[in-house]
Design a protein around this motif. Sequence first.
Motif, PDB file in Angstrom:
ATOM      1  N   ILE A   1     -20.161 -34.629  58.417  1.00  0.00           N
ATOM      2  CA  ILE A   1     -19.990 -34.802  57.163  1.00  0.00           C
ATOM      3  C   ILE A   1     -21.136 -35.662  56.166  1.00  0.00           C
ATOM      4  O   ILE A   1     -21.428 -35.010  55.017  1.00  0.00           O
ATOM      5  N   MET A   2     -21.640 -36.409  56.651  1.00  0.00           N
ATOM      6  CA  MET A   2     -22.785 -37.155  56.009  1.00  0.00           C
ATOM      7  C   MET A   2     -24.195 -36.655  56.164  1.00  0.00           C
ATOM      8  O   MET A   2     -24.918 -37.063  55.515  1.00  0.00           O
ATOM      9  N   LYS A   3     -24.182 -35.544  56.978  1.00  0.00           N
ATOM     10  CA  LYS A   3     -25.431 -34.986  57.292  1.00  0.00           C
ATOM     11  C   LYS A   3     -26.690 -35.999  57.749  1.00  0.00           C
ATOM     12  O   LYS A   3     -27.718 -36.196  57.215  1.00  0.00           O
ATOM     13  N   MET A   4     -26.430 -37.032  58.678  1.00  0.00           N
ATOM     14  CA  MET A   4     -27.208 -38.037  58.960  1.00  0.00           C
ATOM     15  C   MET A   4     -27.492 -37.683  60.703  1.00  0.00           C
ATOM     16  O   MET A   4     -26.703 -36.707  61.171  1.00  0.00           O
ATOM     17  N   SER A   5     -28.347 -38.272  61.070  1.00  0.00           N
ATOM     18  CA  SER A   5     -28.686 -38.104  62.565  1.00  0.00           C
ATOM     19  C   SER A   5     -27.808 -39.029  63.391  1.00  0.00           C
ATOM     20  O   SER A   5     -27.221 -39.843  62.960  1.00  0.00           O
ATOM     21  N   GLN A   6     -27.816 -38.703  64.607  1.00  0.00           N
ATOM     22  CA  GLN A   6     -26.949 -39.550  65.704  1.00  0.00           C
ATOM     23  C   GLN A   6     -27.133 -40.904  65.437  1.00  0.00           C
ATOM     24  O   GLN A   6     -26.131 -42.023  65.282  1.00  0.00           O
ATOM     25  N   LYS A   7     -28.609 -41.357  65.460  1.00  0.00           N
ATOM     26  CA  LYS A   7     -28.975 -42.477  65.787  1.00  0.00           C
ATOM     27  C   LYS A   7     -28.452 -43.330  64.203  1.00  0.00           C
ATOM     28  O   LYS A   7     -27.849 -44.407  64.113  1.00  0.00           O
ATOM     29  N   LYS A   8     -28.782 -42.529  63.077  1.00  0.00           N
ATOM     30  CA  LYS A   8     -28.461 -43.111  61.676  1.00  0.00           C
ATOM     31  C   LYS A   8     -26.666 -43.300  61.634  1.00  0.00           C
ATOM     32  O   LYS A   8     -26.388 -44.426  61.047  1.00  0.00           O
ATOM     33  N   THR A   9     -26.111 -42.515  62.341  1.00  0.00           N
ATOM     34  CA  THR A   9     -24.646 -42.821  62.196  1.00  0.00           C
ATOM     35  C   THR A   9     -24.280 -43.588  62.958  1.00  0.00           C
ATOM     36  O   THR A   9     -23.212 -44.705  62.218  1.00  0.00           O
ATOM     37  N   TYR A  10     -24.649 -44.024  64.248  1.00  0.00           N
ATOM     38  CA  TYR A  10     -24.154 -45.399  64.706  1.00  0.00           C
ATOM     39  C   TYR A  10     -24.546 -46.624  64.122  1.00  0.00           C
ATOM     40  O   TYR A  10     -23.997 -47.580  64.209  1.00  0.00           O
ATOM     41  N   GLU A  11     -25.698 -46.582  63.425  1.00  0.00           N
ATOM     42  CA  GLU A  11     -26.269 -47.805  62.793  1.00  0.00           C
ATOM     43  C   GLU A  11     -25.366 -47.790  61.650  1.00  0.00           C
ATOM     44  O   GLU A  11     -24.950 -49.090  61.714  1.00  0.00           O
ATOM     45  N   PHE A  12     -24.873 -46.867  60.957  1.00  0.00           N
ATOM     46  CA  PHE A  12     -24.036 -46.982  59.852  1.00  0.00           C
ATOM     47  C   PHE A  12     -22.624 -47.523  60.284  1.00  0.00           C
ATOM     48  O   PHE A  12     -22.050 -48.521  59.540  1.00  0.00           O
ATOM     49  N   LEU A  13     -22.082 -47.062  61.498  1.00  0.00           N
ATOM     50  CA  LEU A  13     -20.901 -47.539  61.992  1.00  0.00           C
ATOM     51  C   LEU A  13     -20.551 -48.793  62.579  1.00  0.00           C
ATOM     52  O   LEU A  13     -19.739 -49.386  62.910  1.00  0.00           O
ATOM     53  N   ALA A  14     -21.930 -49.501  62.877  1.00  0.00           N
ATOM     54  CA  ALA A  14     -22.203 -50.687  63.356  1.00  0.00           C
ATOM     55  C   ALA A  14     -21.451 -51.711  62.604  1.00  0.00           C
ATOM     56  O   ALA A  14     -20.784 -52.772  62.897  1.00  0.00           O
ATOM     57  N   ASP A  15     -21.623 -51.551  61.051  1.00  0.00           N
ATOM     58  CA  ASP A  15     -21.214 -52.499  59.994  1.00  0.00           C
ATOM     59  C   ASP A  15     -20.688 -51.587  58.790  1.00  0.00           C
ATOM     60  O   ASP A  15     -21.358 -51.584  57.943  1.00  0.00           O
ATOM     61  N   PRO A  16     -19.675 -50.837  59.002  1.00  0.00           N
ATOM     62  CA  PRO A  16     -19.356 -49.685  57.951  1.00  0.00           C
ATOM     63  C   PRO A  16     -18.481 -50.297  56.692  1.00  0.00           C
ATOM     64  O   PRO A  16     -17.906 -51.614  56.995  1.00  0.00           O
ATOM     65  N   PRO A  17     -18.597 -50.054  55.553  1.00  0.00           N
ATOM     66  CA  PRO A  17     -17.791 -50.370  54.614  1.00  0.00           C
ATOM     67  C   PRO A  17     -16.096 -50.249  54.477  1.00  0.00           C
ATOM     68  O   PRO A  17     -15.641 -50.394  53.335  1.00  0.00           O
ATOM     69  N   PHE A  18     -15.872 -49.726  55.569  1.00  0.00           N
ATOM     70  CA  PHE A  18     -14.464 -49.202  55.688  1.00  0.00           C
ATOM     71  C   PHE A  18     -14.099 -49.425  57.172  1.00  0.00           C
ATOM     72  O   PHE A  18     -14.880 -49.854  58.065  1.00  0.00           O
ATOM     73  N   HIS A  19     -12.819 -49.664  57.260  1.00  0.00           N
ATOM     74  CA  HIS A  19     -12.072 -50.076  58.577  1.00  0.00           C
ATOM     75  C   HIS A  19     -12.452 -48.940  59.637  1.00  0.00           C
ATOM     76  O   HIS A  19     -12.282 -47.799  59.564  1.00  0.00           O
ATOM     77  N   VAL A  20     -12.890 -49.408  60.923  1.00  0.00           N
ATOM     78  CA  VAL A  20     -13.043 -48.455  61.981  1.00  0.00           C
ATOM     79  C   VAL A  20     -12.268 -49.153  63.238  1.00  0.00           C
ATOM     80  O   VAL A  20     -12.151 -50.267  63.318  1.00  0.00           O
ATOM     81  N   ALA A  21     -11.770 -48.431  64.131  1.00  0.00           N
ATOM     82  CA  ALA A  21     -11.041 -48.728  65.178  1.00  0.00           C
ATOM     83  C   ALA A  21     -11.890 -48.655  66.584  1.00  0.00           C
ATOM     84  O   ALA A  21     -12.556 -47.705  66.450  1.00  0.00           O
ATOM     85  N   ARG A  22     -11.989 -49.587  67.196  1.00  0.00           N
ATOM     86  CA  ARG A  22     -12.966 -49.735  68.415  1.00  0.00           C
ATOM     87  C   ARG A  22     -11.996 -49.892  69.606  1.00  0.00           C
ATOM     88  O   ARG A  22     -11.198 -50.895  69.589  1.00  0.00           O
ATOM     89  N   ALA A  23     -12.116 -48.936  70.610  1.00  0.00           N
ATOM     90  CA  ALA A  23     -11.468 -49.186  72.004  1.00  0.00           C
ATOM     91  C   ALA A  23     -12.575 -49.187  73.008  1.00  0.00           C
ATOM     92  O   ALA A  23     -13.154 -48.151  73.389  1.00  0.00           O
ATOM     93  N   GLY A  24     -13.160 -50.271  73.394  1.00  0.00           N
ATOM     94  CA  GLY A  24     -14.494 -50.332  74.402  1.00  0.00           C
ATOM     95  C   GLY A  24     -15.247 -49.841  73.596  1.00  0.00           C
ATOM     96  O   GLY A  24     -15.900 -50.421  72.474  1.00  0.00           O
ATOM     97  N   ARG A  25     -16.147 -48.843  74.141  1.00  0.00           N
ATOM     98  CA  ARG A  25     -17.251 -48.205  73.381  1.00  0.00           C
ATOM     99  C   ARG A  25     -16.933 -47.071  72.437  1.00  0.00           C
ATOM    100  O   ARG A  25     -17.774 -46.600  71.746  1.00  0.00           O
ATOM    101  N   GLU A  26     -15.681 -46.716  72.316  1.00  0.00           N
ATOM    102  CA  GLU A  26     -15.287 -45.693  71.517  1.00  0.00           C
ATOM    103  C   GLU A  26     -15.183 -46.003  70.096  1.00  0.00           C
ATOM    104  O   GLU A  26     -14.436 -47.298  69.961  1.00  0.00           O
ATOM    105  N   ILE A  27     -15.342 -45.232  69.315  1.00  0.00           N
ATOM    106  CA  ILE A  27     -15.124 -45.612  67.683  1.00  0.00           C
ATOM    107  C   ILE A  27     -14.334 -44.520  67.005  1.00  0.00           C
ATOM    108  O   ILE A  27     -14.495 -43.206  67.327  1.00  0.00           O
ATOM    109  N   TYR A  28     -13.062 -44.988  66.322  1.00  0.00           N
ATOM    110  CA  TYR A  28     -12.163 -44.055  65.637  1.00  0.00           C
ATOM    111  C   TYR A  28     -12.259 -44.335  64.344  1.00  0.00           C
ATOM    112  O   TYR A  28     -12.007 -45.602  63.884  1.00  0.00           O
TER     113      TYR A  28
END
Length: 78
Positions: free
Chosen positions: A25-52
């Motif tokens: 959706i954001m047209k970002m690289s995989q590396k940039k996506t995971y960097e972004f999701l490390a501290d996102p401006p919205f709620h994410v759910a984490r289960a172990g290493r999985e991100i939802y």
Amino acid sequence: MNGIEVANDWAQYPMTLRPKHVEEIMKMSQKKTYEFLADPPFHVARAGREIYISKLVFRNWLEGTNFDVFQNNESSGL
């Protein structure tokens, strides 16, 4: 078209997004996506290493809206 072009068909995505969907959706690289999701401006759910990510929460953040799924007092517990 100027600016960021976002996927118009939200129906093609599941209700719970994964990082690969955000990447698409954001047209970002995989590396940039995971960097972004490390501290996102919205709620994410984490289960172990999985991100939802809730599609509704992500879309509200991306589009700058505050759409509430529960419009009949369900969100207030009544």
